[in-house]
Design a protein around this motif. Structure first.
Motif, PDB file in Angstrom:
ATOM      1  N   THR A 252       0.765  -1.222  -0.139  1.00 45.41           N
ATOM      2  CA  THR A 252      -0.015  -0.172   0.096  1.00 45.41           C
ATOM      3  C   THR A 252       0.952   1.233  -0.017  1.00 45.41           C
ATOM      4  OG1 THR A 252      -1.753  -1.130   1.296  1.00 45.41           O
ATOM      5  CG2 THR A 252      -1.762   1.219   1.349  1.00 45.41           C
ATOM      6  N   THR A 253       0.595   2.173  -0.789  1.00 40.87           N
ATOM      7  CA  THR A 253       1.139   3.548  -0.833  1.00 40.87           C
ATOM      8  C   THR A 253       0.470   4.820  -0.309  1.00 40.87           C
ATOM      9  OG1 THR A 253       0.452   4.003  -3.010  1.00 40.87           O
ATOM     10  CG2 THR A 253       2.507   2.749  -2.835  1.00 40.87           C
ATOM     11  N   MET A 254       1.090   5.721   0.047  1.00 40.30           N
ATOM     12  CA  MET A 254       0.523   7.010   0.351  1.00 40.30           C
ATOM     13  C   MET A 254      -0.539   6.720   1.814  1.00 40.30           C
ATOM     14  SD  MET A 254       1.056   9.467  -1.594  1.00 40.30           S
ATOM     15  CE  MET A 254       0.017  10.589  -1.407  1.00 40.30           C
ATOM     16  N   VAL A 255       0.042   6.014   2.772  1.00 42.64           N
ATOM     17  CA  VAL A 255      -0.541   5.551   3.875  1.00 42.64           C
ATOM     18  C   VAL A 255      -0.387   6.733   4.817  1.00 42.64           C
ATOM     19  CG1 VAL A 255      -0.374   4.142   5.937  1.00 42.64           C
ATOM     20  CG2 VAL A 255       0.100   3.364   3.686  1.00 42.64           C
ATOM     21  N   ASP A 256      -1.588   7.111   5.651  1.00 40.33           N
ATOM     22  CA  ASP A 256      -1.484   8.255   6.557  1.00 40.33           C
ATOM     23  C   ASP A 256      -0.650   7.981   7.713  1.00 40.33           C
ATOM     24  OD1 ASP A 256      -1.933  10.016   8.501  1.00 40.33           O
ATOM     25  OD2 ASP A 256      -4.174   9.949   8.483  1.00 40.33           O
TER      26      ASP A 256
ATOM     27  N   ALA B  76       6.829   8.244  10.188  1.00 37.21           N
ATOM     28  CA  ALA B  76       7.557   9.343   9.379  1.00 37.21           C
ATOM     29  C   ALA B  76       6.831   9.559   8.051  1.00 37.21           C
ATOM     30  CB  ALA B  76       8.845   9.101   9.288  1.00 37.21           C
ATOM     31  N   PHE B  77       6.756  10.572   7.431  1.00 37.92           N
ATOM     32  CA  PHE B  77       6.299  11.063   5.989  1.00 37.92           C
ATOM     33  C   PHE B  77       7.457  10.414   5.070  1.00 37.92           C
ATOM     34  CE2 PHE B  77       3.000  13.377   8.165  1.00 37.92           C
ATOM     35  CZ  PHE B  77       2.006  13.597   7.386  1.00 37.92           C
TER      36      PHE B  77
ATOM     37  N   SER C 185       4.400   2.234   2.209  1.00 41.70           N
ATOM     38  CA  SER C 185       5.067   3.408   2.325  1.00 41.70           C
ATOM     39  C   SER C 185       3.956   4.620   2.554  1.00 41.70           C
ATOM     40  CB  SER C 185       5.492   3.962   0.835  1.00 41.70           C
ATOM     41  OG  SER C 185       4.622   3.824  -0.036  1.00 41.70           O
ATOM     42  N   THR C 186       4.417   5.509   3.365  1.00 37.75           N
ATOM     43  CA  THR C 186       3.514   6.539   3.872  1.00 37.75           C
ATOM     44  C   THR C 186       3.565   7.723   2.897  1.00 37.75           C
ATOM     45  OG1 THR C 186       5.570   7.656   4.900  1.00 37.75           O
ATOM     46  CG2 THR C 186       4.235   6.012   6.116  1.00 37.75           C
ATOM     47  N   VAL C 187       2.685   8.558   3.233  1.00 35.96           N
ATOM     48  CA  VAL C 187       2.575   9.689   2.425  1.00 35.96           C
ATOM     49  C   VAL C 187       3.625  10.455   1.946  1.00 35.96           C
ATOM     50  CG1 VAL C 187       1.465  12.208   2.044  1.00 35.96           C
ATOM     51  CG2 VAL C 187       0.298  10.216   3.318  1.00 35.96           C
ATOM     52  N   ASP C 188       3.850  10.585   0.548  1.00 35.27           N
ATOM     53  CA  ASP C 188       5.016  11.236   0.023  1.00 35.27           C
ATOM     54  C   ASP C 188       5.227  12.726   0.107  1.00 35.27           C
ATOM     55  OD1 ASP C 188       3.631  12.398  -2.053  1.00 35.27           O
ATOM     56  OD2 ASP C 188       4.008  10.816  -3.588  1.00 35.27           O
ATOM     57  N   ALA C 189       6.239  13.350   0.040  1.00 32.86           N
ATOM     58  CA  ALA C 189       6.564  14.696   0.079  1.00 32.86           C
ATOM     59  C   ALA C 189       5.654  15.827  -0.622  1.00 32.86           C
ATOM     60  CB  ALA C 189       8.219  15.026  -0.083  1.00 32.86           C
TER      61      ALA C 189
ATOM     62  N   SER D  19      -3.367  26.504  18.810  1.00 31.93           N
ATOM     63  CA  SER D  19      -2.840  25.270  18.257  1.00 31.93           C
ATOM     64  C   SER D  19      -3.576  24.783  17.087  1.00 31.93           C
ATOM     65  CB  SER D  19      -3.140  24.397  19.259  1.00 31.93           C
ATOM     66  OG  SER D  19      -2.626  24.379  20.635  1.00 31.93           O
ATOM     67  N   ALA D  20      -2.660  24.552  16.137  1.00 31.58           N
ATOM     68  CA  ALA D  20      -3.213  24.177  15.038  1.00 31.58           C
ATOM     69  C   ALA D  20      -2.605  22.645  14.808  1.00 31.58           C
ATOM     70  CB  ALA D  20      -2.534  24.705  13.721  1.00 31.58           C
ATOM     71  N   ASN D  21      -3.774  21.728  15.041  1.00 33.91           N
ATOM     72  CA  ASN D  21      -3.553  20.239  15.307  1.00 33.91           C
ATOM     73  C   ASN D  21      -3.809  19.279  13.876  1.00 33.91           C
ATOM     74  OD1 ASN D  21      -3.084  20.279  17.893  1.00 33.91           O
ATOM     75  ND2 ASN D  21      -5.032  20.684  18.464  1.00 33.91           N
ATOM     76  N   ILE D  22      -2.750  19.693  12.936  1.00 37.28           N
ATOM     77  CA  ILE D  22      -3.170  19.223  11.381  1.00 37.28           C
ATOM     78  C   ILE D  22      -2.559  18.126  11.182  1.00 37.28           C
ATOM     79  CG2 ILE D  22      -3.701  21.677  10.576  1.00 37.28           C
ATOM     80  CD1 ILE D  22      -1.058  21.400   9.102  1.00 37.28           C
ATOM     81  N   LEU D  23      -1.685  17.482  12.183  1.00 34.72           N
ATOM     82  CA  LEU D  23      -1.006  16.232  11.812  1.00 34.72           C
ATOM     83  C   LEU D  23      -2.041  15.164  11.485  1.00 34.72           C
ATOM     84  CD1 LEU D  23       1.538  14.525  11.683  1.00 34.72           C
ATOM     85  CD2 LEU D  23       1.303  14.221  14.150  1.00 34.72           C
ATOM     86  N   GLY D  24      -1.723  14.658  10.052  1.00 32.09           N
ATOM     87  CA  GLY D  24      -2.824  13.473   9.743  1.00 32.09           C
ATOM     88  C   GLY D  24      -4.034  14.122   9.068  1.00 32.09           C
ATOM     89  N   LYS D  25      -4.435  15.416   9.245  1.00 28.43           N
ATOM     90  CA  LYS D  25      -5.593  15.809   8.689  1.00 28.43           C
ATOM     91  C   LYS D  25      -5.395  15.925   7.050  1.00 28.43           C
ATOM     92  CE  LYS D  25      -7.811  16.463  12.838  1.00 28.43           C
ATOM     93  NZ  LYS D  25      -7.033  15.905  13.531  1.00 28.43           N
ATOM     94  N   ASP D  26      -6.537  15.577   6.559  1.00 26.17           N
ATOM     95  CA  ASP D  26      -6.775  15.814   5.009  1.00 26.17           C
ATOM     96  C   ASP D  26      -7.285  17.177   4.601  1.00 26.17           C
ATOM     97  OD1 ASP D  26      -7.426  15.285   2.340  1.00 26.17           O
ATOM     98  OD2 ASP D  26      -8.922  14.160   2.505  1.00 26.17           O
ATOM     99  N   LEU D  27      -6.384  17.974   3.995  1.00 26.58           N
ATOM    100  CA  LEU D  27      -6.531  19.379   3.961  1.00 26.58           C
ATOM    101  C   LEU D  27      -7.640  19.412   2.562  1.00 26.58           C
ATOM    102  CD1 LEU D  27      -4.032  19.657   5.769  1.00 26.58           C
ATOM    103  CD2 LEU D  27      -3.703  21.768   4.477  1.00 26.58           C
TER     104      LEU D  27
END
Length: 422
Positions: A80-84, A130-131, A155-159, A235-243
């Protein structure tokens, strides 16, 4: 909401510093030698094998007939790719217990933290990964005499799909009670409601609201000025949030600042004076000169953006050249407080303008003051304090040409399409 260009003052139309993205790692996924095992860990796939001596080494089972060979399931599935990176990695067996589980980053070699359930049937990772990283999940499960081993890769979400956030306030700083908090996102936000819910503002106010100035610029202001000499935590708690558009927040950001006394200045073109107030009490009055008929000062409430003891003004930034009637040689202005990004300031007037202070307007939109007045504003006021200009018969500056948010009635603040006198 950017307004058409209008003549402004001495300096170039500088935008606020661009939001600086966080460092992003770009790693090449290591896959050599893994092709034979990728299929083993598909979510819900059976990783067990009854064939002793499995040549792949990924599903070896003991030859004993005691018990059932464990089936191991892994989430996320193999390949799987682009994993959160904030999503948990889960390894579970349907028989016996897991005896060993590792989740290893290919680039750094770091192993993810995790915990096994008391009954040994499930392992779950703890904390964010890690991203832009490739991970190998390896496991061993045993049920009686039978054992399963295997591994899978994801693999996790790419740069290219990471998103950062920055703020216009700094941790530990003190600001005036009129400070507006601005958040700048490195990528456009389409899931605006979700991102607003991820931002919290605590302390020094009873009510507040958000306003989007673009898909990347969000502001927050309280209904009334912040309580003086108080603490505000954003606080901007955006880690893992889908923008939106597949962009994922790659980190949280928290800033805590304090507020100073309530300070504001009132500039009236009719009297050509600036009157300063501290905590509601008048603290000084000085004559001023404002923008002339061709370069009028904008009206309205303007928050001090930044200050400098000396600041170079250049007529070339206004597209003026030698020979033009309004051209002036470059000079260093003293005791400068910026009011708009396009070039309005409070500053010490040039000696040649001292005789017209309180009498006539000769500036290019700035509030020119005598030395003692400009020095007082520079040394006493700070970013976040208010300077209000009235009676110039000219519209307000666009709200995002600085922090003109206080010119918007609070009941209209959330409506980004509401337009006032600018």
């Amino acid at each position: 909401m950017t307004a058409s260009p209008r003549p402004h003052d001495h300096h170039s139309a500088q935008e606020p510093p661009a939001a600086r993205g966080l460092s992003r790692r770009r790693f090449a996924a290591t896959s050599t030698g893994l092709a034979a095992v990728l299929a083993l860990a598909a979510c819900g796939a059976d990783s067990g094998s009854d064939a002793a001596g499995d040549p792949s080494g990924s599903g070896a089972a003991a030859s004993s007939s005691s018990g059932t060979t464990p089936t191991v399931r892994v989430t996320p599935a193999a390949d799987t790719t682009m994993v959160d990176p904030t999503a948990a990695v889960v390894v579970a067996t349907d028989a016996g217990k897991l005896t060993d589980v590792t989740v290893t980053a290919s680039t750094s070699g770091e192993k993810a933290r995790g915990a096994l359930k008391e009954d040994g049937t499930e392992w779950r990772s703890e904390g964010a990964l890690a991203f832009d990283e490739t991970y190998t999940v390896a496991w061993t499960a045993r049920n009686g005499d039978r054992e399963s081993t295997g591994q899978s890769v994801f693999s996790t979400v790419d740069a290219a799909h990471e998103a950062d956030v920055s703020m216009n306030v700094r941790d530990g700083e003190t600001y005036g009670v009129w400070q507006v908090v601005e958040l700048n996102f490195s990528e456009p936000v389409t899931n605006k409601d979700a991102i607003e819910k991820a931002v919290t503002v605590e302390g020094a106010h009873k009510d507040g609201a958000f306003r989007w100035y673009s898909d990347q610029k969000l502001r927050f202001r309280p209904r009334d000025p912040w309580t003086p000499k108080s603490t505000v935590k954003v606080s901007a708690n955006i880690l893992g949030k889908d923008l939106g558009n597949g962009m994922i927040g790659n980190g949280n950001k928290t800033v805590t600042f304090t507020t100073g006394p309530e300070q504001r200045a009132y500039v009236d073109n009719n009297t050509k004076t600036l009157v300063a107030y501290v905590d509601g009490k008048e603290s000084g009055t000085w004559p001023v000169t404002l923008g002339d008929a061709e370069w009028p000062s904008t009206t309205g409430k303007k928050v001090i953006l930044e200050q400098a003891a000396s600041y170079k003004f250049n007529a070339g930034s206004l597209h003026l050249k030698p020979g033009d009637s309004h051209y002036y040689p470059p000079f260093d202005a003293s005791n400068v407080s910026r009011l708009t990004w396009s070039g309005e300031f409070v500053h010490q007037a040039l000696p040649s303008a001292y005789s017209v202070l309180g009498v006539a307007n000769v500036s290019h939109g700035c509030v020119g003051m005598p030395p003692e007045g400009a020095s007082y504003i520079y040394n006493t006021f700070r970013p976040g304090d208010m300077v209000e200009v009235v009676n110039t018969n000219y519209p307000q500056a666009d709200p995002d040409d600085g922090l003109g948010d206080w010119n918007i009635p609070f009941e209209h603040y959330k409506d980004e399409n509401w337009h006032g006198n600018w």
